[in-house]
Structures are given as C-alpha cells and as structure tokens.
Design a protein around this motif. Structure first.
Motif, short mmCIF file in Angstrom:
data_model
loop_
_atom_site.label_atom_id
_atom_site.label_comp_id
_atom_site.label_asym_id
_atom_site.label_seq_id
_atom_site.Cartn_x
_atom_site.Cartn_y
_atom_site.Cartn_z
N ARG A 317 43.34 -15.73 63.75
CA ARG A 317 42.96 -16.44 62.60
C ARG A 317 41.60 -16.25 62.21
N TYR A 320 40.54 -12.96 61.14
CA TYR A 320 40.96 -12.52 59.58
C TYR A 320 40.08 -13.23 58.63
N LYS A 321 39.55 -14.55 58.68
CA LYS A 321 39.03 -15.41 57.80
C LYS A 321 37.48 -14.78 57.83
N TYR A 322 36.71 -14.68 59.07
CA TYR A 322 35.43 -14.40 59.06
C TYR A 322 35.01 -13.06 59.31
N LYS A 323 36.11 -11.99 59.46
CA LYS A 323 35.81 -10.67 59.64
C LYS A 323 34.93 -10.53 60.90
N HIS A 367 34.79 -28.24 57.44
CA HIS A 367 35.83 -27.34 57.86
C HIS A 367 37.46 -27.94 57.75
N LEU A 370 39.71 -25.01 56.96
CA LEU A 370 40.04 -24.26 57.78
C LEU A 370 41.12 -24.87 59.02
N GLU A 373 44.49 -24.39 57.85
CA GLU A 373 44.98 -22.77 58.07
C GLU A 373 45.18 -22.87 59.47
#
Length: 379
Positions: A317, A320-323, A367, A370, A373
């Motif tokens: 995850r 996906y969020k922070y590449k 956060h 986050l 998520e």
C-alpha cells in the motif's frame, strides 16, 4: 549449560519461543567479516532452524535452537569471535556503533575497542540499557534507542549526551569510560524505586541531574535517513523484514568482504557500490525500512498476529501511495501483542491488529488519512 530464563534473550539467557529456543547477541564492534558471516550461517542451520533476524538495536537473533545444543552454540559463537568474549547477561549488551566508519578509522577503532574491553566494568541501569557510539562521518543514530550517547559536537569534539536531553557534556577520549561510569552511578543514587527499570529518556527530567552533569554542548544535527541502496561508498541491503536464512547469509558472504549490522534491520556492505545479485535481497524501492514489526506468529508464543504477512500488505500500500518516494513515508510499526516489542524510537504509526478497537495509534497527530487507508489492510 545456558540458563533458560528471561523475557529479553541473550547468549546466556535463551527463551523458549514458538519455534524453539531463541538467543540474541551483539557482534563485536557491530562487524562480521566474510568468515564470520559464513560461520553465522552455519550456526543457524546446525544449531537452530536456520532463521536469523537482525533487530532494531543492531543485535542478531538465532531461532529454533534445540535445547541440548544451547551450550555448544554459545561456545561456537565465542570461538569464532562473533561475540565479545567478555559479554554475559550482566554486561551492557546494547552497544550500537555508527554503521559507516570503517575499521581503518583510527579514532572509531580505538574508542570502540576501549568500550568493548571495559564492558564488564560499565554498570547498566536496566536490562535493555544501551549506549550509542555515533562518532562516524555524520550523525546517524539519534533516532535509535539508547540511554547514553557518545557523539560529536557541532565543533567536531567528543561529547556524552543522556537520552532525553538536548545538550551533552564534553569529554576527552581518555575520560570516556570514567564519565560513563560517573553518570550511571550518580543516576542510580538518585533514582526512586518507582522509576527503576525505565529508560533514561523517561526518567532524566524526574531527577536533579544538574548536580552531577553539565550538558552545555550541542550535538551535530542528523540529516541522514536510512534507505536501501548505495551510500557512504558501500551498500545498504536487507532481506524480508531483516530476516535471513543461514544459507542466504553464506551466499551473501560469497559476494561481500565484511558487513556492518545496523539498527534498521539492514546490513551495510562496505567498499561496494553494487548490489549483490541475490534474489532474496529486498529491492531498493522497497518500503521495508519504513515498516518494522516484532517476530509475530508463528515465531513468538505470545503473538496474536502474523506480523510479517501484515507488513508485506502495508508495504504494497505504501508503494502504491508514495511510488518511489520512500523517504516521504512515515515510520510504521506492527505489534503482535500488548508487549509492543521492537518499536523504533521515531515511529509515527503503531498498528495493533489484535485489538478489537483502536487498531492504529497515531503519534503526533499526522498521517490520519494514511491510517484510514492502512486499516483496510486489517480487514
């Protein structure tokens, strides 16, 4: 025969865990050369179940050890000079060295050897009492658990700082051990019973330390953040969650000369800017150093969660969020039970899936989005 007792395992005090007996120890100077790396891999397979873990205090855990092999394992590790010959359950076992000075750094080597030789004579305030030797080319250990810190001042001279204080006390090289003893003994004298067993950061403001301590020197600022990949003319690498097999360590030994154990569940290979071609090593864009966790099921008897499996899900995850922006992600810890073992000092989010309510604790208030998520990963 090693005595089987204790919550925090050591080379002389193993504990019974979910996969057999477990010992934990610190390699001398935090280094393992090629031969020692091979020996450690063989020890894991011959005496245990082959599983080796590197911890957030730069220690090594060997798992799944047969009860009848404990004494032979202890002798083997000392004979191979993997552990300090002086180390016992009574000595300070948590001495963390900056991972980046090399063994040709004269000041680092002289000071580190002096500390190793004097370990039997340095008192410890509690079972996990630790000393950070952060005198490398730049500050790297300020976000790592330690009670006393040997550091460099902003002017480049030596200082000792009590964890929890902003400033420290200047010290000459020959006076490092006497000052360490003085601080520990004076803290012990004025420590109330209610605070015994706690780390210094939690108790230092509860005692009148200015009677025996003159903290007027400011330490260097720390700009370093650990990230897998090339750094300091070497390479920071890791396996899954800082866990390797004995066979994997022997494969690694074929491609590196020496490694330094770090407090980030990662290994630092010196004098190479290339990653060893081994499939079990984590990719450099992995968020492994951002997601810590205790051993969890099935390794720990008290764990209620498979923390490794959960960490892999959270890792995905974060990717996906922070590449590829690994540095931007917060530090997250996953606890397997209420003991909250292995929590890093600078963690921002604590995940506790075993709880019915409040499965995530946010430290500092940031956060929260986050966390929402990440909680989806717990369902």
């Amino acid at each position: 025969m090693a005595k089987i007792i204790g919550i925090c395992p050591s080379i002389d005090e193993p504990i019974l865990s979910g996969d057999g007996y477990l010992i934990r120890f610190r390699p001398t100077l935090g280094y393992l050369n090629k031969k020692q790396l091979v020996s450690l891999g063989k020890a894991a397979s011959q005496f245990g179940n082959g599983v080796i873990e590197f911890t957030t205090r730069a220690n090594i855990s060997l798992r799944g050890i047969d009860k009848n092999k404990l004494a032979k394992l202890s002798d083997f590790l000392k004979r191979e000079k993997i552990v300090n010959q002086h180390e016992t359950k009574k000595t300070v076992s948590n001495v963390i060295y900056s991972p980046f000075p090399n063994l040709k750094d004269k000041e680092f080597l002289e000071i580190s050897k002096m500390i190793e030789d004097q370990l039997p004579y340095i008192p410890k305030l509690h079972k996990k009492f630790g000393i950070a030797v952060d005198i490398g080319r730049m500050a790297t250990l300020q976000n790592v658990h330690a009670d006393l810190r040997l550091e460099k001042t902003t002017e480049g001279s030596l200082m000792i700082r009590i964890d929890g204080l902003e400033y420290g006390e200047a010290v000459e090289r020959d006076n490092i051990i006497p000052l360490l003893k003085k601080l520990i003994n004076n803290i012990t004298k004025c420590l109330p019973c209610s605070l015994k067993g706690k780390n210094l950061a939690k108790i230092i403001h509860e005692i009148d330390y200015k009677k025996f301590h003159s903290p007027i020197k400011r330490p260097r600022n720390q700009y370093f953040l650990p990230k897998l990949g090339p750094c300091f003319k070497g390479y920071l690498l890791s396996g899954s969650a800082g866990r390797f097999t004995g066979n994997q360590l022997m494969q690694l030994a074929d491609q590196v000369e020496k490694i330094k154990i770090t407090p980030w569940k990662a290994l630092f290979a010196e004098k190479t800017n290339r990653k060893p071609k081994l499939k079990f090593l984590a990719k450099n864009n992995d968020f492994l150093l951002k997601v810590s966790h205790c051993s969890g099921q099935p390794y720990c008897n008290q764990a209620l969660v498979d923390t490794s499996k959960l960490a892999n899900g959270i890792n995905k995850r974060l990717k996906y969020k922070y590449k590829s922006k690994v540095i931007d992600a917060p530090n997250i810890h996953i606890s397997g039970c209420d003991k909250n073992c292995g929590i890093p000092k600078n963690v921002s989010i604590i995940i506790s899936k075993f709880k019915k309510n409040n499965q995530a604790t946010v430290i500092g208030g940031a956060h929260k989005k986050l966390v929402h998520e990440l909680l989806l990963e717990l369902k």
